[in-house]
Scaffold this active site. Sequence first.
Site, mmCIF file in Angstrom:
data_model
loop_
_atom_site.group_PDB
_atom_site.id
_atom_site.type_symbol
_atom_site.label_atom_id
_atom_site.label_comp_id
_atom_site.label_asym_id
_atom_site.label_seq_id
_atom_site.Cartn_x
_atom_site.Cartn_y
_atom_site.Cartn_z
ATOM 1 N N TRP A 77 0.899 -1.162 0.000
ATOM 2 C CA TRP A 77 0.000 0.000 0.000
ATOM 3 C C TRP A 77 0.934 1.207 0.000
ATOM 4 C CZ3 TRP A 77 -1.237 4.273 3.042
ATOM 5 C CH2 TRP A 77 -2.494 4.848 2.811
ATOM 6 N N GLY A 104 5.423 -0.728 7.012
ATOM 7 C CA GLY A 104 5.782 0.354 7.936
ATOM 8 C C GLY A 104 6.446 1.487 7.176
ATOM 9 N N GLU A 488 -21.521 7.676 11.033
ATOM 10 C CA GLU A 488 -21.086 6.348 10.610
ATOM 11 C C GLU A 488 -21.751 5.960 9.279
ATOM 12 O OE1 GLU A 488 -18.805 4.439 11.164
ATOM 13 O OE2 GLU A 488 -19.434 2.466 10.538
ATOM 14 N N LYS A 492 -19.746 5.152 5.820
ATOM 15 C CA LYS A 492 -19.896 3.893 5.063
ATOM 16 C C LYS A 492 -20.123 4.203 3.587
ATOM 17 C CE LYS A 492 -18.535 1.662 7.142
ATOM 18 N NZ LYS A 492 -18.027 1.701 8.494
ATOM 19 N N GLU A 495 -16.921 5.604 1.890
ATOM 20 C CA GLU A 495 -15.838 4.620 1.750
ATOM 21 C C GLU A 495 -16.039 3.688 0.575
ATOM 22 O OE1 GLU A 495 -15.988 2.786 5.818
ATOM 23 O OE2 GLU A 495 -13.823 2.883 5.563
ATOM 24 N N HIS A 511 -27.078 25.459 10.274
ATOM 25 C CA HIS A 511 -25.948 26.388 10.400
ATOM 26 C C HIS A 511 -24.947 26.212 9.262
ATOM 27 C CE1 HIS A 511 -27.435 27.583 14.327
ATOM 28 N NE2 HIS A 511 -27.742 26.308 14.468
#
Length: 615
Positions: A77, A104, A488, A492, A495, A511
């Site tokens: 990645w 890492g 949440e 979802k 993503e 607002h």
Amino acid sequence: MCGIVAYKGNKDCHPILLDGLKRLEYRGYDSAGTACNHNGKLVVTKCRGKVADLERILKSRKIYSDCSGSGMAHTRWATHGEPNRKNAHPHVDQSGKIALIHNGIIENYITLKKFLKNKKIKFNSDTDTEVLVQLIGYFYNKVGLDFEESVRASLQRVDGAYGIVVLNSDEPDMMIAARSGSPLVLGIKDHEFFLASDISPIVKYTKQIIYLDEKEIVVLKGDNYDIKSVDTNLSLSKEIKIIDHKIQDFEKGNFDYFMHKEIHDQNYSITNTLKGRSNDHDILLNGLSKYWNDIKETNRIYITACGTSWHAGLIGKNIIEKFAKIPVHVEYASEFRYNDTILDNKTVVIAISQSGETADTLAAVNKANDAGAITVGICNVPGSSIARATDCGIYTRCGHEIGVASTKAFTSQVVILYLFCLKLASSRKTIDVKTTLTGFFKDFSNLDKDVEIVLRKEKYIRKVALKYKNASSFLYLGRGLNFPIALEGALKLKEISYIHAEGYPAAEMKHGPIALVDKNMPVIFIVPKDKTYNKILSNIEEIKSRKGKIISITNSKSKRLKDLSDDLILLPNVSPYLFSLLATIVLQLFAFFIAVAKKRDVDQPRNLAKSVTVE
Ligand code: AGP
């Protein structure tokens, strides 16, 4: 993030490595590669793209079925350097003898690269990782250290995080691995060894696992393994853990997507989280018992987490303040770790993490530990870094979660927070223990059936979702407990469908966000029949009069709400705590069906990783 799998034994390594990489695909990646020792030479194969692409290349080569012994594989990645073949792992040192895979970030790679360039070492990639293999090569070829000493000398000079495996064609019977900040597990079966960044590639072969700890190095030689400290070179005696996972936990079963399976798993996973955690008059959280006397006396709680787990934390705040009467601050772990947070030995810091490996959350835990606070982990993965770094903790026990979008882990985290809160409130006598606990367990006694009712509505939820699949933006609105659920739900959708979505407290939308509302804007309202019901109806009217499309998720059968809504998803008439969980499941399915309709890579959405092990 990057996935690591390695095998040392006498079987053909490639089928094992490829099977392992497929099981690690869920972590998110953009390129893949393998290396094996073959007739005194290293053979490296790598490509940009999917494991299936790598498999095609490997299967077209003789090496695929002609390489027993040791091999390693990696999914990358990208962090430093774009995703392409050149930057894919394994990386090889200048001599071509040493290969390395890494999860890492080597933070001081610029300094080390300068040093190595001065020694006339040429680089072939844009990655930070290559610096480490070149450094090992430098110690081995130029300084004359042996293989193991070269790896250790190099690791002592790097800053940052690593989970690595290293091969050397001069030492075909050796494999070296190490970790600091990035997880690595060793699986042991008779004369075979498996290394991986999590247990998913290993469970098929063995249940005997050793979790490597920070700054530990494992040297596999012949039939033996030796685990030592990177810094002191002292051999360590490590406990072999027997894991109880089944291979089915890592497979899709009858579903096409892991996410879909995991949404459906909630008809038992939430109950699993609750199992054995109460008796008639108490909540039993054994993982906290050693620290409970201190925890219950605290006067300040921090909850720290990232993403979905952070949303669970917001629910934790709502209920802990309500029932246990303790102020709770919820902070993103990436902020907590650098903020001037007020911590002392009376502060409780709760770290929530499905994977237990999220780098920012782990750093937040370390900071809290250093300040002497009492750290509590809420994790799903036993033996994970956060589970081990915290003083005490509670496992969510919802089963392995593979879809990048967290679903069943979230509902189980919320249930753990309910339990924690009730235990705290009853210890502090801020609730009437008997009535509250009896009420809670009565509410949750029908949980599986209620979840099942929602899951059985999935055809209808799909129909509603498909109506809005071409919208370019969504608003999700809820109040109180359902504000985090709105966040949440929006996360979802973002993503997995790549559609813009925002969650807001229902009244707060006036607002600012209301400026976005027009006839093309779907607005999802979470509308429980509670004290805020009439207020939310007013918020709905406000959107309606600006022609926004209203999708209501409710347990109210009121005609007024029905008339105001373009679409309405009716849930069973349950308590507010259960309602929020059921509404979450609706929103998970809603996002899932839109993503499938848009042909998205639902289980491995672009740019995302299941456990974010870099800062
Ligand atoms: C959830 O759908 C996300 N993929 C992401 O926000 C996730 O919750 C976050 O990265 C934290 O992960 P953790 O729970 O494993 O620490």
